[in-house]
Write a protein that holds these residues in place. Structure first.
Motif, short mmCIF file in Angstrom:
data_model
loop_
_atom_site.label_atom_id
_atom_site.label_comp_id
_atom_site.label_asym_id
_atom_site.label_seq_id
_atom_site.Cartn_x
_atom_site.Cartn_y
_atom_site.Cartn_z
N PRO A 8 19.22 -1.37 -2.82
CA PRO A 8 19.76 -0.11 -2.29
C PRO A 8 18.85 1.10 -2.49
CG PRO A 8 21.02 -0.88 -4.21
CD PRO A 8 20.07 -1.97 -3.84
N ARG A 9 17.94 1.03 -3.43
CA ARG A 9 17.09 2.20 -3.69
C ARG A 9 15.67 2.00 -3.19
NH1 ARG A 9 18.55 6.12 -8.03
NH2 ARG A 9 20.80 6.17 -7.86
N VAL A 10 15.55 1.25 -2.14
CA VAL A 10 14.24 1.14 -1.51
C VAL A 10 14.29 1.86 -0.17
CG1 VAL A 10 12.59 -0.43 -0.43
CG2 VAL A 10 13.54 -0.96 -2.67
N ALA A 11 13.39 2.83 -0.02
CA ALA A 11 13.26 3.53 1.26
C ALA A 11 12.13 2.88 2.03
CB ALA A 11 12.96 5.00 1.02
N VAL A 30 12.99 4.69 -4.55
CA VAL A 30 13.34 6.09 -4.76
C VAL A 30 14.26 6.21 -5.99
CG1 VAL A 30 13.03 6.89 -2.42
CG2 VAL A 30 15.19 5.82 -3.03
N PRO A 31 14.08 7.26 -6.79
CA PRO A 31 13.30 8.46 -6.46
C PRO A 31 11.89 8.51 -7.03
CG PRO A 31 14.70 8.93 -8.35
CD PRO A 31 14.97 7.49 -7.97
#
Lengths: 95, 300
Positions: A8-11, A30-31
């Motif tokens: 979920p925290r990969v852009a 991110v972040p």
């Protein structure tokens, strides 16, 4: 066969006007991660994996015009590396 | 890394930081703009055979933050590697945005208000927040204003830059349906942005005599005279004390900007010299205006 998904925290950014399949993808946790760029077969492996494709090696071989057995060891090793970097995660096996 | 990639990552980073720390912010402009308001590549134009929206290119990531959460956002950004390049008072004459830089991401422009929206900043944010939507930027769900609010922000932004022929106005207003225009005007009324919206949509004369009329006439016509803009800005302020503050602020040289240009802290002599230069330039322009007998903003 292992399936993968995007944490979920990969852009990610696929550059505008990339062909299909795209040859470049930029990734960042991110972040506070450092942006990385994957190109050509490396980009394909990540893109195919996050689609949830169960046989990543077969799909990548198809895109590359090769046979699965030729690419499978490298694909599996790179998938493991991506998981280690937090840019991919294994999805729970279907019950 | 291309700049537009860095801009999208900046949006994604700010969203995650905001979510983690209970900070309300909305992503505006650039890659946060709804596809329906983007230019469309005609079919047949390679590499796609179907019509596709053309992504907006931005050099920085713009966000609008709930005013009560500004200090918390700044503190969190500083802890995550961001450096304040320009604080609110160092930026535009509206003092609406602060600029942050990062070692490898694109700069972020953090807005505490949006020029053209005259309602109290917290009240205006609450209205925009209540109607927020989600848009994917760099694959991360980011919170954005409603489609109607996005139309308003794009039009007002273009008007502020004197770009009345801008394609944003074409797509957000000219090509909008009657119903969409009604919604837009309704929202503008609620946010106190009627004058700015009128400036961007060729209806400014309807607001002659209203506070802000002269400023938006000057801005939307690309007024270049600093003195006329100065007069219009001062006149647009609500109270005598803000008028005075604005008047002084627009004449004083900005030390932080001087620091950036010089690459070091300016000396007192340099600040005094800059003040004298600005005062002299303003005086000369004033004399020219008086001699020409045209002191009203927007008349060229």
């Amino acid at each position: 066969m292992t399936s993968y998904r995007m944490p979920p925290r990969v852009a990610y950014v696929v550059p505008d006007d990339e062909p299909d399949p795209p040859g470049t993808v930029f990734l960042m946790q991110v972040p506070d991660g450092t942006p990385r760029v994957l190109q050509n077969s490396a980009a394909w492996i990540w893109l195919v994996a996050v689609e949830g494709e169960p046989d990543v090696a077969a799909s990548v071989a198809h895109l590359a015009g090769r046979v699965k057995e030729e690419v499978a060891p490298d694909v599996e090793a790179f998938l493991e590396e991506l998981v280690g970097m937090g840019l991919l995660e294994e999805s729970a096996p279907p019950r | 890394m291309p700049r537009y990639v860095g801009t999208r990552f900046t949006h994604a980073v700010l969203q995650v930081l905001a979510s983690d720390h209970g900070i309300d912010l909305l992503h505006i402009k650039g890659p946060a703009v709804d596809d329906r308001l983007l230019a469309v590549r005609p079919p047949g134009d390679p590499p796609s055979s179907t019509p596709r929206p053309i992504p907006r290119q931005s050099v920085d990531a713009d966000v609008l933050v709930r005013p009560a959460h500004v200090a918390r956002l700044f503190e969190v950004m500083h802890r995550h590697g961001w450096v304040t390049a320009y604080d609110f008072v160092d930026g535009s004459a509206f003092e609406h945005a602060a600029t942050f830089t990062h070692p490898f991401l694109s700069p972020a422009d953090v807005h505490r208000q949006f020029p053209g929206i005259e309602a109290d900043a917290s009240t205006a944010f609450e209205r925009l927040w209540r109607e927020r939507r989600t848009a994917l930027v760099a694959g991360i769900p980011c919170l954005v204003p409603s489609l109607t609010a996005q139309r308003l922000l794009l039009i007002v932004h273009a008007a502020r830059g004197g770009a009345l022929q801008h394609s944003d106005i074409l797509r957000s207003w000219t090509e909008a349906t009657e119903e969409e225009r009604d919604e837009l005007q309704h929202l503008a009324r609620a946010l106190g942005a009627e004058v700015a919206l009128a400036a961007g949509t060729g209806r400014l004369d309807e607001y002659e005599g209203r506070r802000g009329y002269e400023l938006w006439r000057a801005l939307s016509t690309g007024e270049r005279s600093r003195v006329r803009l100065w007069l219009a800005r001062v006149k647009s302020e609500r109270t005598m004390s803000t008028k005075l503050r604005r008047a002084v602020r627009l004449v004083l040289p900005n030390r932080r900007r001087m620091h950036t240009v010089l690459g070091r802290r300016p000396t007192l002599a340099e600040v005094a010299g800059a003040y004298a230069t600005r005062a002299r330039a303003g005086l000369n322009e004033m004399v020219r205006l008086v001699r020409s007998g045209r002191t009203e903003p927007g008349q060229r």
